[in-house]
Design a protein around this motif. Sequence first.
Motif, PDB file in Angstrom:
ATOM      1  N   LEU A 198       0.823  -1.211   0.000  1.00  0.00           N
ATOM      2  CA  LEU A 198       0.000   0.000   0.000  1.00  0.00           C
ATOM      3  C   LEU A 198       0.859   1.264   0.000  1.00  0.00           C
ATOM      4  CD1 LEU A 198      -2.935  -0.966   2.379  1.00  0.00           C
ATOM      5  CD2 LEU A 198      -3.052  -0.549  -0.089  1.00  0.00           C
ATOM      6  N   LEU A 199       1.974   1.242   0.703  1.00  0.00           N
ATOM      7  CA  LEU A 199       2.880   2.399   0.687  1.00  0.00           C
ATOM      8  C   LEU A 199       3.471   2.617  -0.705  1.00  0.00           C
ATOM      9  CD1 LEU A 199       4.747   1.998   4.090  1.00  0.00           C
ATOM     10  CD2 LEU A 199       2.992   3.676   3.501  1.00  0.00           C
ATOM     11  N   ILE A 200       3.832   1.535  -1.365  1.00  0.00           N
ATOM     12  CA  ILE A 200       4.347   1.640  -2.735  1.00  0.00           C
ATOM     13  C   ILE A 200       3.257   2.164  -3.660  1.00  0.00           C
ATOM     14  CG2 ILE A 200       5.191   0.288  -4.712  1.00  0.00           C
ATOM     15  CD1 ILE A 200       6.640  -1.516  -2.629  1.00  0.00           C
ATOM     16  N   LEU A 201       2.031   1.702  -3.470  1.00  0.00           N
ATOM     17  CA  LEU A 201       0.903   2.187  -4.268  1.00  0.00           C
ATOM     18  C   LEU A 201       0.671   3.679  -4.043  1.00  0.00           C
ATOM     19  CD1 LEU A 201      -1.408   1.509  -6.212  1.00  0.00           C
ATOM     20  CD2 LEU A 201      -2.803   0.999  -4.208  1.00  0.00           C
ATOM     21  N   CYS A 202       0.756   4.137  -2.800  1.00  0.00           N
ATOM     22  CA  CYS A 202       0.601   5.571  -2.510  1.00  0.00           C
ATOM     23  C   CYS A 202       1.689   6.385  -3.202  1.00  0.00           C
ATOM     24  CB  CYS A 202       0.627   5.825  -1.007  1.00  0.00           C
ATOM     25  SG  CYS A 202      -0.874   5.314  -0.175  1.00  0.00           S
ATOM     26  N   ALA A 203       2.917   5.876  -3.187  1.00  0.00           N
ATOM     27  CA  ALA A 203       4.009   6.565  -3.874  1.00  0.00           C
ATOM     28  C   ALA A 203       3.748   6.610  -5.379  1.00  0.00           C
ATOM     29  CB  ALA A 203       5.336   5.875  -3.584  1.00  0.00           C
ATOM     30  N   PHE A 204       3.260   5.508  -5.941  1.00  0.00           N
ATOM     31  CA  PHE A 204       2.953   5.497  -7.372  1.00  0.00           C
ATOM     32  C   PHE A 204       1.846   6.492  -7.691  1.00  0.00           C
ATOM     33  CE2 PHE A 204       0.327   4.121 -10.895  1.00  0.00           C
ATOM     34  CZ  PHE A 204       1.258   4.177 -11.921  1.00  0.00           C
ATOM     35  N   LEU A 205       0.817   6.555  -6.849  1.00  0.00           N
ATOM     36  CA  LEU A 205      -0.268   7.509  -7.081  1.00  0.00           C
ATOM     37  C   LEU A 205       0.237   8.943  -7.030  1.00  0.00           C
ATOM     38  CD1 LEU A 205      -3.195   5.845  -5.103  1.00  0.00           C
ATOM     39  CD2 LEU A 205      -2.942   6.029  -7.584  1.00  0.00           C
ATOM     40  N   GLY A 206       1.168   9.233  -6.148  1.00  0.00           N
ATOM     41  CA  GLY A 206       1.759  10.567  -6.097  1.00  0.00           C
ATOM     42  C   GLY A 206       2.534  10.888  -7.359  1.00  0.00           C
ATOM     43  N   ALA A 207       3.338   9.946  -7.819  1.00  0.00           N
ATOM     44  CA  ALA A 207       4.107  10.153  -9.046  1.00  0.00           C
ATOM     45  C   ALA A 207       3.182  10.305 -10.250  1.00  0.00           C
ATOM     46  CB  ALA A 207       5.075   9.000  -9.261  1.00  0.00           C
ATOM     47  N   HIS A 208       2.146   9.495 -10.297  1.00  0.00           N
ATOM     48  CA  HIS A 208       1.197   9.576 -11.402  1.00  0.00           C
ATOM     49  C   HIS A 208       0.429  10.908 -11.369  1.00  0.00           C
ATOM     50  CE1 HIS A 208      -1.284   8.071 -14.629  1.00  0.00           C
ATOM     51  NE2 HIS A 208      -2.368   8.392 -13.930  1.00  0.00           N
ATOM     52  N   SER A 209       0.064  11.359 -10.177  1.00  0.00           N
ATOM     53  CA  SER A 209      -0.630  12.644 -10.053  1.00  0.00           C
ATOM     54  C   SER A 209       0.263  13.789 -10.535  1.00  0.00           C
ATOM     55  CB  SER A 209      -1.042  12.900  -8.607  1.00  0.00           C
ATOM     56  OG  SER A 209      -1.959  11.940  -8.169  1.00  0.00           O
ATOM     57  N   GLY A 210       1.550  13.729 -10.193  1.00  0.00           N
ATOM     58  CA  GLY A 210       2.488  14.742 -10.674  1.00  0.00           C
ATOM     59  C   GLY A 210       2.605  14.737 -12.188  1.00  0.00           C
ATOM     60  N   THR A 211       2.653  13.545 -12.764  1.00  0.00           N
ATOM     61  CA  THR A 211       2.719  13.426 -14.230  1.00  0.00           C
ATOM     62  C   THR A 211       1.464  13.978 -14.878  1.00  0.00           C
ATOM     63  OG1 THR A 211       4.139  11.486 -14.063  1.00  0.00           O
ATOM     64  CG2 THR A 211       2.963  11.790 -16.141  1.00  0.00           C
ATOM     65  N   GLU A 212       0.302  13.650 -14.323  1.00  0.00           N
ATOM     66  CA  GLU A 212      -0.957  14.149 -14.904  1.00  0.00           C
ATOM     67  C   GLU A 212      -1.067  15.663 -14.781  1.00  0.00           C
ATOM     68  OE1 GLU A 212      -3.249  12.521 -16.759  1.00  0.00           O
ATOM     69  OE2 GLU A 212      -1.799  10.881 -16.649  1.00  0.00           O
ATOM     70  N   LEU A 213      -0.594  16.227 -13.669  1.00  0.00           N
ATOM     71  CA  LEU A 213      -0.626  17.681 -13.516  1.00  0.00           C
ATOM     72  C   LEU A 213       0.283  18.345 -14.543  1.00  0.00           C
ATOM     73  CD1 LEU A 213      -1.642  20.153 -12.026  1.00  0.00           C
ATOM     74  CD2 LEU A 213       0.196  19.820 -10.361  1.00  0.00           C
ATOM     75  N   ILE A 214       1.454  17.783 -14.776  1.00  0.00           N
ATOM     76  CA  ILE A 214       2.350  18.332 -15.801  1.00  0.00           C
ATOM     77  C   ILE A 214       1.702  18.228 -17.176  1.00  0.00           C
ATOM     78  CG2 ILE A 214       4.548  17.939 -17.022  1.00  0.00           C
ATOM     79  CD1 ILE A 214       4.879  19.420 -14.367  1.00  0.00           C
ATOM     80  N   ARG A 215       1.078  17.098 -17.487  1.00  0.00           N
ATOM     81  CA  ARG A 215       0.385  16.951 -18.778  1.00  0.00           C
ATOM     82  C   ARG A 215      -0.700  18.010 -18.919  1.00  0.00           C
ATOM     83  NH1 ARG A 215      -0.657  10.522 -18.984  1.00  0.00           N
ATOM     84  NH2 ARG A 215       1.464   9.891 -19.445  1.00  0.00           N
ATOM     85  N   TRP A 216      -1.428  18.269 -17.846  1.00  0.00           N
ATOM     86  CA  TRP A 216      -2.493  19.272 -17.872  1.00  0.00           C
ATOM     87  C   TRP A 216      -1.924  20.661 -18.088  1.00  0.00           C
ATOM     88  CZ3 TRP A 216      -3.822  23.143 -14.210  1.00  0.00           C
ATOM     89  CH2 TRP A 216      -5.060  23.758 -14.464  1.00  0.00           C
ATOM     90  N   ILE A 217      -0.796  20.965 -17.419  1.00  0.00           N
ATOM     91  CA  ILE A 217      -0.169  22.296 -17.554  1.00  0.00           C
ATOM     92  C   ILE A 217       0.323  22.529 -18.969  1.00  0.00           C
ATOM     93  CG2 ILE A 217       1.842  23.659 -16.842  1.00  0.00           C
ATOM     94  CD1 ILE A 217       1.444  22.502 -14.014  1.00  0.00           C
TER      95      ILE A 217
END
Length: 111
Positions: free
Chosen positions: A88-107
């Motif tokens: 679950l901790l690894i999944l949370c880290a992946f979700l954070g990285a994915h959220s950062g990537t999606e925010l950059i794509r949006w920007i």
Amino acid sequence: MAVSEFLSKAIQDFFVAFGVVFGASLLAGMSSIVTMQPPGPAETMRQLSENLKIWAVVVAIGGSIDPIRFIEHSVSAGYFSPAAKQILLILCAFLGAHSGTELIRWIVAPR
């Protein structure tokens, strides 16, 4: 590990991974402007955010193979709860990285 301690670690892992992707992508965009290198800041930021995703997860979970070993030892000893928490901790880290990537794509998306 108490529930509040686990949630604290999960939130920290999320934001560390998010910050690695988001911060590095923004700085790469700035470096692209300063050096005037193709393909331009938007494309540089998008490419780097996608390439950094796995490394952001590694940084967030401690930067080594130890969490994976911990999962292997826990499962082989018959203790599934510690292994599930680590996953679950690894999944949370992946979700954070994915959220950062999606925010950059949006920007950088064309408007």
